[in-house]
Design an enzyme around this catalytic site. Structure first.
Site, short mmCIF file in Angstrom:
data_model
loop_
_atom_site.label_atom_id
_atom_site.label_comp_id
_atom_site.label_asym_id
_atom_site.label_seq_id
_atom_site.Cartn_x
_atom_site.Cartn_y
_atom_site.Cartn_z
N LYS A 54 0.82 -1.22 0.00
CA LYS A 54 0.00 0.00 0.00
C LYS A 54 0.85 1.27 0.00
O LYS A 54 0.37 2.33 -0.37
CB LYS A 54 -0.98 -0.01 1.17
CG LYS A 54 -1.90 -1.24 1.23
CD LYS A 54 -2.53 -1.55 -0.10
CE LYS A 54 -3.50 -2.73 -0.15
NZ LYS A 54 -3.01 -4.02 0.32
N TYR A 267 -12.02 -14.93 2.56
CA TYR A 267 -11.10 -13.85 2.90
C TYR A 267 -10.68 -13.94 4.37
O TYR A 267 -11.54 -14.06 5.26
CB TYR A 267 -11.75 -12.49 2.63
CG TYR A 267 -10.87 -11.34 3.05
CD1 TYR A 267 -9.96 -10.79 2.16
CD2 TYR A 267 -10.92 -10.84 4.35
CE1 TYR A 267 -9.12 -9.76 2.55
CE2 TYR A 267 -10.09 -9.80 4.75
CZ TYR A 267 -9.19 -9.27 3.85
OH TYR A 267 -8.36 -8.25 4.24
N TYR A 293 -2.92 -12.54 2.63
CA TYR A 293 -2.59 -12.20 1.24
C TYR A 293 -1.37 -12.94 0.71
O TYR A 293 -1.46 -13.80 -0.16
CB TYR A 293 -2.34 -10.69 1.11
CG TYR A 293 -3.54 -9.83 1.35
CD1 TYR A 293 -4.44 -9.58 0.32
CD2 TYR A 293 -3.77 -9.24 2.59
CE1 TYR A 293 -5.55 -8.76 0.53
CE2 TYR A 293 -4.88 -8.44 2.81
CZ TYR A 293 -5.75 -8.20 1.78
OH TYR A 293 -6.84 -7.41 1.99
C1 PLP Z 1 -3.76 -5.30 0.06
C2 PLP Z 1 -2.78 -6.41 0.02
C3 PLP Z 1 -2.64 -7.23 -1.11
C4 PLP Z 1 -3.53 -7.16 -2.30
O1 PLP Z 1 -3.33 -6.01 -3.07
P1 PLP Z 1 -4.56 -5.40 -3.86
O2 PLP Z 1 -4.00 -4.24 -4.55
O3 PLP Z 1 -5.59 -5.09 -2.82
O4 PLP Z 1 -5.06 -6.46 -4.80
C5 PLP Z 1 -1.65 -8.19 -1.10
N1 PLP Z 1 -0.87 -8.37 -0.02
C6 PLP Z 1 -0.99 -7.62 1.08
C7 PLP Z 1 -0.10 -7.91 2.23
C8 PLP Z 1 -1.95 -6.62 1.15
O5 PLP Z 1 -2.07 -5.90 2.26
#
Ligand code: PLP
Length: 339
Positions: A54, A267, A293
């Site tokens: 992010k 999720y 993720y």
């Molecule tokens: C948000 C996030 C993702 C996914 O990215 P997106 O742009 O939302 O698809 C992957 N890994 C981590 C650790 C995240 O925080």
């Protein structure tokens, strides 16, 4: 070969990110799996408040917020959102307030889930928060909160969940260009890029960036939530919007690659393959993944290696998107899987 260069100085931007992030070989994991050569792009090392993907998006989003003379960032995410934590930290860095709306998206967690990990850091950064039950349109919820804040005299800047709009995706278009430049200067090349995909901005930005500079590196998104068709449509939509901003050529939906075989029950619920990926990457490489993720993304990479998806002489780059802070909200489950 790269055909064009994007000049990102044309967009409002705030420096938040350690970049370029390193690309490193995963020699022991490659050897353990006995497949193609695996490499890792360390976007867990972007530097802002334990790092993660992010940060790159927030450089452009916070750039726009400052240009709009906002006094506050408002965003939304799941309770253990890495995006919310990074937004709260970015707000501190530029002297803005931060208010967040947190969705109780993951069922069956105990009370500590709302206190530890990312939630603990949100509080350290002074973000104010409010909770919502699962299943609402969370961007609409956060926009309604912005309306209320405006009526009270604040100037909020709204950042959608995951920072995933065309502005945020510029961060990953710029990462695509960074990867192309690292390959050129290091005499390297890759046949595939694999990553976890959620709110879509990361994959869309990468695909748009590679398309805009004419660089051929297929991006395989491993879904952490949505089924294949929905994720492809969502990534494709944002890729097109990002290409409109970049002035790049349009792209077909057939170029959006998604594997939805590693979501598990949903999720934020680690599957056995997620827990195995976390354990293997820790024990083979000394690298921390996360349960929501990057653990699912790596599970996808491992599953594709075992399934013979890659040729033995191919070189595969895994994008580490960060998130290890959330490990602390899943300690018991992860320790039980470690053996
Ligand atoms: C948000 C996030 C993702 C996914 O990215 P997106 O742009 O939302 O698809 C992957 N890994 C981590 C650790 C995240 O925080």
């Amino acid at each position: 070969m790269t055909q064009a260069t994007i000049d990102f100085a044309q967009f409002p931007r705030v420096a938040l990110c350690h970049q370029p992030t390193p690309i490193e070989p995963m020699k022991r994991l490659s050897g353990h799996l006995g497949g193609p050569s695996l490499f890792i792009k360390r976007d867990d090392c972007t530097g802002l408040a334990t790092g993660g993907n992010k940060t790159r998006k927030l450089e452009f989003l916070v750039g726009e917020a400052l240009k709009a003379k906002a006094d506050m960032l408002v965003t939304q995410g799941a309770v253990q959102s890495n995006h919310v934590r990074q937004t709260a930290a970015a707000a501190c860095h530029v002297g803005l307030k931060c208010h967040v709306v947190l969705e109780r998206r993951v069922p069956g967690r105990d009370a500590s889930y709302e206190e530890t990990g990312n939630v603990f850091l949100d509080k350290m950064f002074g973000a104010t928060s409010e909770f919502r039950p699962a299943g609402l349109d969370m961007n609409a919820q956060a926009e309604a909160v912005c309306d209320k804040l405006r009526a009270e005299g604040h100037s909020p800047y709204f950042i959608p969940g995951g920072g995933s709009n065309a502005t945020g995706a510029l961060g990953y278009a710029s990462c695509a260009q960074e990867i192309a430049q690292q390959c050129a200067s290091g005499g390297m090349s890759f046949d595939w890029l694999v990553m976890g995909t959620g709110s879509t901005g990361t994959q869309a930005g990468l695909v748009a960036g590679f398309q805009a500079i004419g660089y051929d590196l297929p991006v395989m998104g491993v879904s952490v939530r949505q089924p294949h068709e929905r994720q492809v449509a969502a990534v494709h939509g944002l890729t097109q919007k990002t290409l409109d901003v970049l002035g790049g050529p349009a792209i077909g939906a057939d170029k959006i690659l998604v594997d939805d075989g590693y979501v598990g029950e949903g999720y934020g619920i680690p599957a056995d393959t997620t827990l195995e990926a976390i354990r293997l990457t820790a024990r083979q490489e000394g690298i921390l993944l996360d349960p929501v993720y990057s653990g699912k993304g790596m599970a996808g990479l491992i599953g594709m290696v075992r399934g013979g998806f890659f040729k033995p002489d191919e070189r595969v780059l895994f994008l580490h998107t960060g998130g290890s802070t959330a490990l602390f909200a899943y300690e018991d489950q992860i320790l039980a899987s470690m053996g």
